[in-house]
Scaffold this active site. Structure first.
Site, PDB file in Angstrom:
ATOM      1  N   SER A 186       0.816  -1.086  -0.039  1.00  0.00           N
ATOM      2  CA  SER A 186       0.109   0.129   0.089  1.00  0.00           C
ATOM      3  C   SER A 186       0.866   1.013   0.032  1.00  0.00           C
ATOM      4  O   SER A 186       2.149   1.239   0.322  1.00  0.00           O
ATOM      5  CB  SER A 186      -0.849  -0.022   1.061  1.00  0.00           C
ATOM      6  OG  SER A 186      -1.486   1.182   1.454  1.00  0.00           O
TER       7      SER A 186
ATOM      8  N   TYR B 140      -3.061  -0.364  10.064  1.00  0.00           N
ATOM      9  CA  TYR B 140      -3.079  -0.708   8.530  1.00  0.00           C
ATOM     10  C   TYR B 140      -1.583  -0.509   8.226  1.00  0.00           C
ATOM     11  O   TYR B 140      -1.005  -1.078   7.236  1.00  0.00           O
ATOM     12  CB  TYR B 140      -4.170  -0.251   8.042  1.00  0.00           C
ATOM     13  CG  TYR B 140      -4.017  -0.544   6.496  1.00  0.00           C
ATOM     14  CD1 TYR B 140      -4.841  -1.386   5.661  1.00  0.00           C
ATOM     15  CD2 TYR B 140      -3.603   0.594   5.521  1.00  0.00           C
ATOM     16  CE1 TYR B 140      -4.640  -1.718   4.549  1.00  0.00           C
ATOM     17  CE2 TYR B 140      -3.795   0.501   4.064  1.00  0.00           C
ATOM     18  CZ  TYR B 140      -4.159  -0.799   3.514  1.00  0.00           C
ATOM     19  OH  TYR B 140      -4.331  -0.964   2.226  1.00  0.00           O
TER      20      TYR B 140
END
Length: 264
Positions: free
Chosen positions: A147, A160
């Site tokens: 990500s 996250y």
């Protein structure tokens, strides 16, 4: 350069979390290029069956297996079953993931651990059992879905970001340990994409939509199909000497600090 370098015909690709969204987009890219797709999900068999029907409508050969990527016993059993029933797994895409948007000071430890278990520990578990067989065959491709949060922080997504940052380093360590077996391990880092989940905020005038358009040099949200090229490249012979890298498919976000909102 021959297009055969990008050929994945006849390959078997296990893509976790591939019943919808970006996982399905990458899996479809590989499937349309000739790979057999092993669809994975954990919510329900009906959802897996529905996804398989969607793949097959596009002429893609797909089979489905329901298992929890965070439970090693389920993963081990599923990998053995896939290899026995479908064939050797040539390509693994660790895509399954979750996000919980909570400021760190308000986040429960159990929620933090759940995000890390799914987004960081599960790619280790699935890779461990798939790659054992790849080692015996001296060939394989592993793609971890990282990500932009592997590189940057952002409010309310600390768990996250921690998991995805760890996944980037896990990718490099996997590459370091497994390259000698002719196994390439790399990552893909998606930017912001137009999906059903982002549809409510992808409207003119919405603050986050305006932020993304302004923050992205390409000045738009990504199309999920934009991920297919990176997936095919990292799954094919074209990437045989590429190991331990993350390909960011983000419209240029990580290339710039952005621009003032009043700048054209």
């Amino acid at each position: 350069m021959s297009v055969d370098l990008f050929d994945v015909k006849g390959k078997i690709a296990l893509v976790t979390g591939s019943t919808h969204g970006l996982g399905m987009a990458m899996a479809k890219g590989l499937g349309l290029a000739g790979a057999t797709i092993v669809v994975n999900g954990n919510s329900s068999q009906d959802k897996i069956d529905s996804a398989i029907a969607e793949y097959e409508k596009e002429g893609i050969k797909a089979v489905g297996y329901k298992f929890n990527v965070a439970k090693e016993d389920e993963v081990q059993a599923a990998v053995s079953k896939i290899e026995a029933e479908v064939g050797p797994i040539d390509i693994l895409i660790n895509n399954a993931g979750i996000i919980k948007r909570t400021p760190l000071l308000e986040m429960e430890v159990a929620d933090f651990k759940e995000v890390v278990d799914i987004d960081l520990v599960s790619p280790f578990i699935v890779s461990k059992h798939v790659v054992k067989n790849m080692v015996e065959r001296k060939a394989g491709k592993v793609i971890n879905i990282c990500s932009m949060m592997s590189e940057l922080g952002r409010n309310s997504v600390g768990a996250y970001a921690a998991a995805k940052g760890g996944l980037k380093m896990l990718t490099q360590n996997m590459a370091t340990e497994w390259a000698k077996y002719n196994i390439q391990v790399n990552g893909i880092g998606p930017g912001y994409f137009a999906t059903s989940q982002t549809a409510p905020i992808r409207v003119d005038g919405h603050p986050f939509n305006d932020f993304i358009i302004n923050r992205t040099p390409a000045a738009k949200w990504g199309d999920p199909n934009d991920l297919a090229g990176a997936a095919i490249f990292l799954s094919s012979k074209a990437s045989d000497f590429v190991n331990g890298h993350v390909v960011y498919v983000d419209g240029g976000i990580l290339a710039t600090i952005g621009k003032p909102s009043n700048e054209e």
